[in-house]
Enzyme design. Structure first.
Site, PDB file in Angstrom:
ATOM      1  N   MET A   1      -4.260  10.407   5.455  1.00 51.10           N
ATOM      2  CA  MET A   1      -3.748  11.226   4.357  1.00 51.10           C
ATOM      3  C   MET A   1      -4.056  12.698   4.654  1.00 51.10           C
ATOM      4  O   MET A   1      -5.196  13.056   4.925  1.00 51.10           O
ATOM      5  CB  MET A   1      -4.404  10.828   3.031  1.00 51.10           C
ATOM      6  CG  MET A   1      -3.997   9.467   2.499  1.00 51.10           C
ATOM      7  SD  MET A   1      -2.220   9.201   2.333  1.00 51.10           S
ATOM      8  CE  MET A   1      -1.749  10.496   1.180  1.00 51.10           C
TER       9      MET A   1
ATOM     10  N   HIS B   1       3.321   1.980   1.058  1.00 52.88           N
ATOM     11  CA  HIS B   1       1.992   2.598   0.984  1.00 52.88           C
ATOM     12  C   HIS B   1       1.385   2.261  -0.377  1.00 52.88           C
ATOM     13  O   HIS B   1       1.772   2.826  -1.392  1.00 52.88           O
ATOM     14  CB  HIS B   1       2.176   4.125   1.171  1.00 52.88           C
ATOM     15  CG  HIS B   1       0.911   4.902   1.071  1.00 52.88           C
ATOM     16  ND1 HIS B   1       0.905   6.288   0.949  1.00 52.88           N
ATOM     17  CD2 HIS B   1      -0.381   4.524   1.079  1.00 52.88           C
ATOM     18  CE1 HIS B   1      -0.350   6.705   0.877  1.00 52.88           C
ATOM     19  NE2 HIS B   1      -1.147   5.668   0.950  1.00 52.88           N
TER      20      HIS B   1
ATOM     21  N   GLY C   1       2.311  16.979   2.618  1.00 51.17           N
ATOM     22  CA  GLY C   1       2.441  18.385   3.022  1.00 51.17           C
ATOM     23  C   GLY C   1       3.133  18.614   4.349  1.00 51.17           C
ATOM     24  O   GLY C   1       2.935  19.645   4.996  1.00 51.17           O
TER      25      GLY C   1
ATOM     26  N   GLY D   1      -1.608  10.786  -4.539  1.00 48.69           N
ATOM     27  CA  GLY D   1      -1.294  10.781  -5.970  1.00 48.69           C
ATOM     28  C   GLY D   1      -0.050  11.575  -6.323  1.00 48.69           C
ATOM     29  O   GLY D   1       0.670  11.210  -7.229  1.00 48.69           O
ATOM     30  N   PHE D   2       0.202  12.644  -5.601  1.00 49.87           N
ATOM     31  CA  PHE D   2       1.324  13.513  -5.968  1.00 49.87           C
ATOM     32  C   PHE D   2       2.016  14.071  -4.729  1.00 49.87           C
ATOM     33  O   PHE D   2       1.360  14.363  -3.730  1.00 49.87           O
ATOM     34  CB  PHE D   2       0.823  14.695  -6.816  1.00 49.87           C
ATOM     35  CG  PHE D   2       0.128  14.250  -8.065  1.00 49.87           C
ATOM     36  CD1 PHE D   2       0.845  14.015  -9.232  1.00 49.87           C
ATOM     37  CD2 PHE D   2      -1.242  14.010  -8.063  1.00 49.87           C
ATOM     38  CE1 PHE D   2       0.201  13.571 -10.382  1.00 49.87           C
ATOM     39  CE2 PHE D   2      -1.895  13.559  -9.207  1.00 49.87           C
ATOM     40  CZ  PHE D   2      -1.166  13.346 -10.371  1.00 49.87           C
ATOM     41  N   GLY D   3       3.342  14.245  -4.845  1.00 54.65           N
ATOM     42  CA  GLY D   3       4.078  14.939  -3.799  1.00 54.65           C
ATOM     43  C   GLY D   3       3.914  16.440  -3.978  1.00 54.65           C
ATOM     44  O   GLY D   3       3.405  16.903  -5.004  1.00 54.65           O
TER      45      GLY D   3
ATOM     46  N   ASP E   1       5.854   4.996  -1.971  1.00 63.57           N
ATOM     47  CA  ASP E   1       4.525   5.288  -2.512  1.00 63.57           C
ATOM     48  C   ASP E   1       4.299   4.519  -3.801  1.00 63.57           C
ATOM     49  O   ASP E   1       4.850   4.866  -4.842  1.00 63.57           O
ATOM     50  CB  ASP E   1       4.400   6.795  -2.780  1.00 63.57           C
ATOM     51  CG  ASP E   1       4.276   7.565  -1.484  1.00 63.57           C
ATOM     52  OD1 ASP E   1       3.377   7.223  -0.696  1.00 63.57           O
ATOM     53  OD2 ASP E   1       5.076   8.488  -1.264  1.00 63.57           O
TER      54      ASP E   1
ATOM     55  N   MET F   1       1.864   3.471  -6.743  1.00 61.01           N
ATOM     56  CA  MET F   1       0.637   3.958  -7.405  1.00 61.01           C
ATOM     57  C   MET F   1       0.386   3.173  -8.686  1.00 61.01           C
ATOM     58  O   MET F   1       1.327   2.889  -9.427  1.00 61.01           O
ATOM     59  CB  MET F   1       0.805   5.434  -7.766  1.00 61.01           C
ATOM     60  CG  MET F   1       1.188   6.313  -6.598  1.00 61.01           C
ATOM     61  SD  MET F   1       1.371   8.013  -7.152  1.00 61.01           S
ATOM     62  CE  MET F   1       1.973   8.771  -5.627  1.00 61.01           C
TER      63      MET F   1
ATOM     64  N   MET G   1      -1.142   2.607  -2.977  1.00 58.53           N
ATOM     65  CA  MET G   1      -2.251   3.403  -3.528  1.00 58.53           C
ATOM     66  C   MET G   1      -2.701   2.702  -4.803  1.00 58.53           C
ATOM     67  O   MET G   1      -2.467   3.171  -5.913  1.00 58.53           O
ATOM     68  CB  MET G   1      -1.773   4.832  -3.800  1.00 58.53           C
ATOM     69  CG  MET G   1      -1.631   5.641  -2.520  1.00 58.53           C
ATOM     70  SD  MET G   1      -0.742   7.173  -2.770  1.00 58.53           S
ATOM     71  CE  MET G   1       0.933   6.585  -2.555  1.00 58.53           C
TER      72      MET G   1
ATOM     73  N   HIS H   1       9.546   5.411   3.397  1.00 57.45           N
ATOM     74  CA  HIS H   1       8.171   5.343   2.897  1.00 57.45           C
ATOM     75  C   HIS H   1       8.167   5.195   1.379  1.00 57.45           C
ATOM     76  O   HIS H   1       8.746   6.013   0.669  1.00 57.45           O
ATOM     77  CB  HIS H   1       7.443   6.618   3.311  1.00 57.45           C
ATOM     78  CG  HIS H   1       5.985   6.633   3.005  1.00 57.45           C
ATOM     79  ND1 HIS H   1       5.045   6.046   3.819  1.00 57.45           N
ATOM     80  CD2 HIS H   1       5.297   7.170   1.964  1.00 57.45           C
ATOM     81  CE1 HIS H   1       3.842   6.231   3.311  1.00 57.45           C
ATOM     82  NE2 HIS H   1       3.959   6.915   2.174  1.00 57.45           N
TER      83      HIS H   1
ATOM     84  N   ASP I   1       0.599  11.710   6.091  1.00 52.42           N
ATOM     85  CA  ASP I   1       1.295  11.679   4.802  1.00 52.42           C
ATOM     86  C   ASP I   1       0.774  12.809   3.918  1.00 52.42           C
ATOM     87  O   ASP I   1      -0.392  12.820   3.552  1.00 52.42           O
ATOM     88  CB  ASP I   1       1.028  10.314   4.150  1.00 52.42           C
ATOM     89  CG  ASP I   1       1.806  10.090   2.871  1.00 52.42           C
ATOM     90  OD1 ASP I   1       2.587  10.971   2.474  1.00 52.42           O
ATOM     91  OD2 ASP I   1       1.613   9.016   2.269  1.00 52.42           O
TER      92      ASP I   1
ATOM     93  N   SER J   1       8.723  16.129  -0.376  1.00 48.38           N
ATOM     94  CA  SER J   1       9.374  17.244  -1.058  1.00 48.38           C
ATOM     95  C   SER J   1      10.110  18.191  -0.100  1.00 48.38           C
ATOM     96  O   SER J   1      11.199  18.672  -0.424  1.00 48.38           O
ATOM     97  CB  SER J   1       8.364  18.018  -1.899  1.00 48.38           C
ATOM     98  OG  SER J   1       7.250  18.355  -1.129  1.00 48.38           O
TER      99      SER J   1
ATOM    100  N   SER K   1       9.642   9.992   2.084  1.00 45.23           N
ATOM    101  CA  SER K   1       9.057   9.401   0.880  1.00 45.23           C
ATOM    102  C   SER K   1       9.980   9.713  -0.279  1.00 45.23           C
ATOM    103  O   SER K   1      10.253  10.877  -0.563  1.00 45.23           O
ATOM    104  CB  SER K   1       7.672  10.008   0.618  1.00 45.23           C
ATOM    105  OG  SER K   1       7.334   9.800  -0.742  1.00 45.23           O
TER     106      SER K   1
HETATM  107  C1  DX5 Z   1       1.074  11.292  -1.834  1.00 47.63           C
HETATM  108  C2  DX5 Z   1       2.118  10.393  -1.252  1.00 47.63           C
HETATM  109  C3  DX5 Z   1       3.030  11.045  -0.279  1.00 47.63           C
HETATM  110  C4  DX5 Z   1       3.897  12.099  -0.859  1.00 47.63           C
HETATM  111  C5  DX5 Z   1       4.332  13.025   0.227  1.00 47.63           C
HETATM  112  O1  DX5 Z   1       0.275  10.532  -2.678  1.00 47.63           O
HETATM  113  O2  DX5 Z   1       1.477   9.339  -0.573  1.00 47.63           O
HETATM  114  O3  DX5 Z   1       3.812  10.109   0.422  1.00 47.63           O
HETATM  115  O4  DX5 Z   1       4.998  11.578  -1.538  1.00 47.63           O
HETATM  116  O5  DX5 Z   1       5.016  14.052  -0.367  1.00 47.63           O
HETATM  117  P1  DX5 Z   1       5.041  15.535   0.216  1.00 47.63           P
HETATM  118  O6  DX5 Z   1       5.718  15.471   1.543  1.00 47.63           O
HETATM  119  O7  DX5 Z   1       5.803  16.263  -0.832  1.00 47.63           O
HETATM  120  O8  DX5 Z   1       3.616  16.005   0.331  1.00 47.63           O
HETATM  121 ZN    ZN Z   2       2.522   7.853   0.964  1.00 45.31          ZN
END
Ligand code: DX5
Ligand code: ZN
Length: 209
Positions: free
Chosen positions: A132, A62, A172, A137-139, A31, A33, A64, A29, A170, A193, A6
């Protein structure tokens, strides 16, 4: 295991180099948003086009967003392998039909608190189910291990119904949590990340695979 980096946590001032560093991945991937479905905004079709010009990887989009129907066409390119919408979004059935109409693999995703039974009406129309493993929403958030129960449930459903959808996770994912995912039956892992914090990305991708 297939690996889908991602780019959310990549360095966008160095996008070309960042994309070059992950060429041995299986999918890219993206993301997307809208600041409404999730409390964050990422990037849209224009940056996606730039990304597409700088990678040979198939795109795994993806969405969102609350109204995926408004966006599908903008992400439907020849390089797009999957477009995934959330079951919690509006007009899910119409969105999946629109994706399939463009001969792109339709995906459906569930947030951590959404049970698998909510996607049962759609399982025949999708090529991908995205579980999920963090709140979208956040990495950079921590993996929720309880989500593996959903993965196992999907493995059973797929077998019972003679279906072939891929199971993706997706959020962590790192060198430890990916082992838990593999054991549960995951086919594709999105990695953000953890991967972009490594010096040697291609080596990390090989190890994760
Ligand atoms: C979260 C995203 C993920 C995210 C994954 O909303 O959909 O794709 O970027 O990032 P990591 O691997 O850092 O959790
Ligand atoms: Zn994603």
């Amino acid at each position: 295991m297939k690996i889908a980096p991602s780019v959310l946590t990549a360095d966008f001032t160095q996008l070309k180099n960042e994309l070059n560093s992950i060429q041995n991945a299986d999918l890219l991937h993206l993301d997307i948003m809208d600041g409404h479905f999730v409390p964050n905004i990422s990037f849209g079709p224009a940056i996606t086009k730039t990304i597409e010009k700088n990678t040979h990887l198939p795109l795994d989009v993806h969405l969102m967003v609350s109204n995926p129907l408004d966006w599908i066409l903008k992400f439907a390119s020849e390089q797009t392998k999957y477009i995934t919408v959330h079951v919690e979004a509006n007009h899910v059935s119409e969105s999946l039909s629109a994706i399939n109409k463009h001969h792109i693999g339709a995906g459906i995703s569930v947030k951590p608190k959404t049970p698998i039974r909510t996607i049962m009406p759609y399982i025949n129309e999708v090529e991908l189910i995205l579980v999920m493993t963090v709140e979208p929403g956040f990495g950079g958030q921590s993996f929720i291990p309880e989500m593996m129960d959903k993965v196992k449930e999907l493995v059973d459903i797929r077998k019972q119904h003679g279906l072939r959808f891929a199971i993706e996770v997706d959020g962590g994912i790192n060198d430890e949590t990916i082992l838990i995912c593999k054991q549960a039956g995951v086919d594709i892992a999105v990695v953000g990340s953890y991967l972009f914090n490594q010096e040697n990305r291609s080596q990390t991708i090989e190890a994760l695979k």
